[in-house]
Motif scaffolding. Sequence first.
Motif, PDB file in Angstrom:
ATOM      1  N   PHE A 252       0.826  -1.213   0.000  1.00 43.76           N
ATOM      2  CA  PHE A 252       0.000   0.000   0.000  1.00 43.76           C
ATOM      3  C   PHE A 252       0.857   1.260   0.000  1.00 43.76           C
ATOM      4  O   PHE A 252       0.687   2.139  -0.853  1.00 43.76           O
ATOM      5  CB  PHE A 252      -0.922  -0.001   1.225  1.00 43.76           C
ATOM      6  N   TRP A 253       1.785   1.353   0.939  1.00 41.38           N
ATOM      7  CA  TRP A 253       2.582   2.581   1.025  1.00 41.38           C
ATOM      8  C   TRP A 253       3.549   2.717  -0.144  1.00 41.38           C
ATOM      9  O   TRP A 253       3.788   3.830  -0.637  1.00 41.38           O
ATOM     10  CB  TRP A 253       3.329   2.625   2.355  1.00 41.38           C
ATOM     11  N   GLY A 254       4.110   1.623  -0.625  1.00 40.85           N
ATOM     12  CA  GLY A 254       4.987   1.706  -1.794  1.00 40.85           C
ATOM     13  C   GLY A 254       4.264   2.230  -3.011  1.00 40.85           C
ATOM     14  O   GLY A 254       4.775   3.072  -3.748  1.00 40.85           O
ATOM     15  N   ALA A 255       3.043   1.730  -3.235  1.00 43.32           N
ATOM     16  CA  ALA A 255       2.254   2.166  -4.389  1.00 43.32           C
ATOM     17  C   ALA A 255       1.746   3.587  -4.214  1.00 43.32           C
ATOM     18  O   ALA A 255       1.778   4.394  -5.157  1.00 43.32           O
ATOM     19  CB  ALA A 255       1.079   1.207  -4.606  1.00 43.32           C
ATOM     20  N   LEU A 256       1.262   3.929  -3.011  1.00 34.09           N
ATOM     21  CA  LEU A 256       0.666   5.254  -2.797  1.00 34.09           C
ATOM     22  C   LEU A 256       1.703   6.366  -2.834  1.00 34.09           C
ATOM     23  O   LEU A 256       1.529   7.375  -3.534  1.00 34.09           O
ATOM     24  CB  LEU A 256      -0.067   5.276  -1.451  1.00 34.09           C
ATOM     25  N   ILE A 257       2.783   6.213  -2.094  1.00 30.62           N
ATOM     26  CA  ILE A 257       3.799   7.274  -2.051  1.00 30.62           C
ATOM     27  C   ILE A 257       4.358   7.539  -3.438  1.00 30.62           C
ATOM     28  O   ILE A 257       4.476   8.692  -3.877  1.00 30.62           O
ATOM     29  CB  ILE A 257       4.935   6.888  -1.073  1.00 30.62           C
ATOM     30  N   SER A 258       4.698   6.485  -4.147  1.00 33.72           N
ATOM     31  CA  SER A 258       5.349   6.656  -5.456  1.00 33.72           C
ATOM     32  C   SER A 258       4.423   7.305  -6.481  1.00 33.72           C
ATOM     33  O   SER A 258       4.833   8.231  -7.196  1.00 33.72           O
ATOM     34  CB  SER A 258       5.841   5.303  -5.971  1.00 33.72           C
ATOM     35  N   THR A 259       3.177   6.854  -6.547  1.00 37.29           N
ATOM     36  CA  THR A 259       2.286   7.391  -7.584  1.00 37.29           C
ATOM     37  C   THR A 259       1.829   8.817  -7.276  1.00 37.29           C
ATOM     38  O   THR A 259       1.799   9.664  -8.170  1.00 37.29           O
ATOM     39  CB  THR A 259       1.063   6.480  -7.775  1.00 37.29           C
ATOM     40  N   VAL A 260       1.473   9.086  -6.021  1.00 38.92           N
ATOM     41  CA  VAL A 260       1.038  10.445  -5.682  1.00 38.92           C
ATOM     42  C   VAL A 260       2.175  11.437  -5.898  1.00 38.92           C
ATOM     43  O   VAL A 260       1.977  12.526  -6.450  1.00 38.92           O
ATOM     44  CB  VAL A 260       0.514  10.504  -4.235  1.00 38.92           C
ATOM     45  N   TRP A 261       3.368  11.054  -5.485  1.00 35.62           N
ATOM     46  CA  TRP A 261       4.524  11.941  -5.649  1.00 35.62           C
ATOM     47  C   TRP A 261       4.840  12.188  -7.127  1.00 35.62           C
ATOM     48  O   TRP A 261       4.887  13.336  -7.583  1.00 35.62           O
ATOM     49  CB  TRP A 261       5.725  11.327  -4.925  1.00 35.62           C
ATOM     50  N   ILE A 262       5.025  11.123  -7.890  1.00 34.16           N
ATOM     51  CA  ILE A 262       5.499  11.289  -9.267  1.00 34.16           C
ATOM     52  C   ILE A 262       4.388  11.825 -10.177  1.00 34.16           C
ATOM     53  O   ILE A 262       4.644  12.651 -11.062  1.00 34.16           O
ATOM     54  CB  ILE A 262       6.082   9.974  -9.815  1.00 34.16           C
ATOM     55  N   GLU A 263       3.154  11.384  -9.983  1.00 29.60           N
ATOM     56  CA  GLU A 263       2.057  11.952 -10.777  1.00 29.60           C
ATOM     57  C   GLU A 263       1.826  13.414 -10.412  1.00 29.60           C
ATOM     58  O   GLU A 263       1.524  14.240 -11.284  1.00 29.60           O
ATOM     59  CB  GLU A 263       0.786  11.141 -10.571  1.00 29.60           C
ATOM     60  N   GLY A 264       1.972  13.745  -9.130  1.00 30.21           N
ATOM     61  CA  GLY A 264       1.857  15.144  -8.731  1.00 30.21           C
ATOM     62  C   GLY A 264       2.938  16.003  -9.371  1.00 30.21           C
ATOM     63  O   GLY A 264       2.675  17.117  -9.836  1.00 30.21           O
ATOM     64  N   LEU A 265       4.144  15.476  -9.406  1.00 27.64           N
ATOM     65  CA  LEU A 265       5.241  16.179 -10.070  1.00 27.64           C
ATOM     66  C   LEU A 265       4.944  16.342 -11.562  1.00 27.64           C
ATOM     67  O   LEU A 265       5.180  17.404 -12.146  1.00 27.64           O
ATOM     68  CB  LEU A 265       6.546  15.399  -9.863  1.00 27.64           C
ATOM     69  N   GLY A 266       4.407  15.289 -12.178  1.00 29.73           N
ATOM     70  CA  GLY A 266       4.034  15.375 -13.589  1.00 29.73           C
ATOM     71  C   GLY A 266       2.952  16.414 -13.825  1.00 29.73           C
ATOM     72  O   GLY A 266       2.993  17.153 -14.818  1.00 29.73           O
ATOM     73  N   ALA A 267       1.973  16.481 -12.905  1.00 30.53           N
ATOM     74  CA  ALA A 267       0.907  17.480 -13.034  1.00 30.53           C
ATOM     75  C   ALA A 267       1.470  18.893 -12.963  1.00 30.53           C
ATOM     76  O   ALA A 267       1.038  19.789 -13.695  1.00 30.53           O
ATOM     77  CB  ALA A 267      -0.138  17.276 -11.944  1.00 30.53           C
ATOM     78  N   LEU A 268       2.446  19.092 -12.090  1.00 29.36           N
ATOM     79  CA  LEU A 268       3.075  20.411 -11.970  1.00 29.36           C
ATOM     80  C   LEU A 268       3.810  20.785 -13.255  1.00 29.36           C
ATOM     81  O   LEU A 268       3.658  21.890 -13.781  1.00 29.36           O
ATOM     82  CB  LEU A 268       4.041  20.410 -10.788  1.00 29.36           C
ATOM     83  N   ILE A 269       4.592  19.855 -13.791  1.00 30.51           N
ATOM     84  CA  ILE A 269       5.320  20.126 -15.033  1.00 30.51           C
ATOM     85  C   ILE A 269       4.353  20.280 -16.200  1.00 30.51           C
ATOM     86  O   ILE A 269       4.505  21.161 -17.048  1.00 30.51           O
ATOM     87  CB  ILE A 269       6.336  18.998 -15.303  1.00 30.51           C
ATOM     88  N   GLY A 270       3.308  19.430 -16.239  1.00 30.76           N
ATOM     89  CA  GLY A 270       2.323  19.501 -17.322  1.00 30.76           C
ATOM     90  C   GLY A 270       1.601  20.824 -17.357  1.00 30.76           C
ATOM     91  O   GLY A 270       1.200  21.302 -18.427  1.00 30.76           O
ATOM     92  N   SER A 271       1.419  21.453 -16.194  1.00 27.82           N
ATOM     93  CA  SER A 271       0.718  22.744 -16.150  1.00 27.82           C
ATOM     94  C   SER A 271       1.560  23.880 -16.723  1.00 27.82           C
ATOM     95  O   SER A 271       1.042  24.966 -16.989  1.00 27.82           O
ATOM     96  CB  SER A 271       0.343  23.077 -14.704  1.00 27.82           C
ATOM     97  N   SER A 272       2.857  23.627 -16.932  1.00 31.85           N
ATOM     98  CA  SER A 272       3.747  24.689 -17.403  1.00 31.85           C
ATOM     99  C   SER A 272       3.941  24.696 -18.913  1.00 31.85           C
ATOM    100  O   SER A 272       4.610  25.573 -19.453  1.00 31.85           O
ATOM    101  CB  SER A 272       5.119  24.545 -16.727  1.00 31.85           C
ATOM    102  N   ILE A 273       3.365  23.692 -19.609  1.00 30.67           N
ATOM    103  CA  ILE A 273       3.532  23.619 -21.056  1.00 30.67           C
ATOM    104  C   ILE A 273       2.160  23.566 -21.722  1.00 30.67           C
ATOM    105  O   ILE A 273       1.216  23.012 -21.162  1.00 30.67           O
ATOM    106  CB  ILE A 273       4.375  22.386 -21.472  1.00 30.67           C
ATOM    107  N   PRO A 274       2.004  24.154 -22.911  1.00 35.30           N
ATOM    108  CA  PRO A 274       0.687  24.185 -23.552  1.00 35.30           C
ATOM    109  C   PRO A 274       0.205  22.826 -24.023  1.00 35.30           C
ATOM    110  O   PRO A 274      -0.984  22.534 -24.012  1.00 35.30           O
ATOM    111  CB  PRO A 274       0.901  25.146 -24.730  1.00 35.30           C
ATOM    112  N   PHE A 275       1.118  21.962 -24.442  1.00 38.03           N
ATOM    113  CA  PHE A 275       0.731  20.649 -24.948  1.00 38.03           C
ATOM    114  C   PHE A 275       1.991  19.804 -25.078  1.00 38.03           C
ATOM    115  O   PHE A 275       3.080  20.320 -25.336  1.00 38.03           O
ATOM    116  CB  PHE A 275       0.049  20.759 -26.316  1.00 38.03           C
ATOM    117  N   PHE A 276       1.854  18.502 -24.878  1.00 35.06           N
ATOM    118  CA  PHE A 276       2.992  17.623 -25.150  1.00 35.06           C
ATOM    119  C   PHE A 276       2.513  16.432 -25.962  1.00 35.06           C
ATOM    120  O   PHE A 276       1.439  15.878 -25.705  1.00 35.06           O
ATOM    121  CB  PHE A 276       3.702  17.197 -23.866  1.00 35.06           C
ATOM    122  N   SER A 277       3.296  16.071 -26.953  1.00 37.15           N
ATOM    123  CA  SER A 277       2.937  14.974 -27.848  1.00 37.15           C
ATOM    124  C   SER A 277       3.859  13.784 -27.694  1.00 37.15           C
ATOM    125  O   SER A 277       3.574  12.712 -28.199  1.00 37.15           O
ATOM    126  CB  SER A 277       2.978  15.446 -29.309  1.00 37.15           C
TER     127      SER A 277
END
Length: 450
Positions: A252-277
């Motif tokens: 549980f903790w291995g899956a939760l910590i890793s996905t929330v952290w890395i997907e959250g980081l991706g969401a932050l980076i994704g918000s800074s670019i208009p589109f990625f292909s």
Amino acid sequence: MTAEITPELYGIIEEKGIEEVSLKETHGSPKAVFGLWMAANVEFATLTTGALATCLTGLSFFQAMRSILLANLIGAVILGYFSTFGVDYGRPQMIQGANWFGPLGNRLPSLLNFFGGFSWFAVNTTAGAYALNLVLHTGLIPAALGMSVVQIAIAVVGYDLIHAAEKYLMFVLVLAFLGLTFIAVRHLGLSAPANPQTIAQMGGTSGAFMLSTAIMVGYQVGWIPYSSDYTRYLRTNNDAAGVKKTVFTYAFWGALISTVWIEGLGALIGSSIPFFSKPSDLLTVWMPEWFKLPFLVAVILGTISANIINIYSATMSILAVGIKLKQHVASISTGIIGAVISAIVINSFVESYTNFLLVLGYWTMPWIAVTLLCHKTDRVSRLPVSAAFVAWIVAVAGSVPFWDQQLYTGVFAASHPQFGDSTFIVSFVIGAVMYMLLTKPAPARLAAAE
């Protein structure tokens, strides 16, 4: 009947296949699943998934984080619980279903999971190929093929090498992505706003939120049909409850910590670019030059950490379908298929990836609901065939009007865009309700015999 020990090929390569693990073969620590799931998710495909929550749907960073946290809480609880099945049954996850879906009925979800495994292999290899190409300038397809060879080799050796590789890869990947997190937050802050135009196209904030959540759920539940594959050698008749509690906690903790952290980081980076292909679009101009090379190396290692799991579990699934192959031959075949798919989709990554994540959840969520009830309840079919299989098929079919993706938009999703893609909720509920309706409590004598 006690399972026989299966000799390893050349004393190294695992050849257990889908057979039950005997008590003589059990080994390993239940705590190892923490490192396994951390290493599997601290990688570039997870980052790319998170970026979809802002770049694709238009949510603000904090709206995306709520979606990411909700989806991964659901997924991590299920992953942790399903991981305990390995301790109970000593078999790979998909072969367990033959007891409930029937030997013939179980072949269809096993086949779909095989498809999911080599498709995940293709997705991750594509992301890694972009990184390898930036480092070595090899060209995308040669990079994908080169990475495939390394990944297949580790997966062929099997269970023990996978656990060992994930243990050490975890530390390298965590350090690299901690560095990226520090750089990204320092450069971007945490106040990324929503994109009103994109949100409007999603049916409003609720539609964008539901679509984002469905994508994140699709990512996390994609691991569920693999979960027992990495705990089956923990089978025990000595304090099984304690071992299962430890397995659940660490998975549980291995899956939760890793996905929330890395997907959250991706969401932050994704918000800074208009589109990625393509994945390399997320390697933005603000990333310091000194950090690019070590991070690209980490991306390549992260691809390997995820894909050795994908190949291994896809191999278990194709054996569960009934294909008569040696385990190492099935692993090589799975890797080759994934490498070919990677070469095909390498130039249309984001569209293919988004559709894949959604489709993955369409069959997996009702399968999870039915499998949970089969495991937890003592019921028998009212039908002359497997009630579990029928309930699953009805749930998948009944959820079609709620599909909302580029390949197909269902009637309900088209007329009510504010609900986004709610398939993962609808199909889970239908699957559970149908199973209960199509079964009845087992007679006392059958329960006693079991």
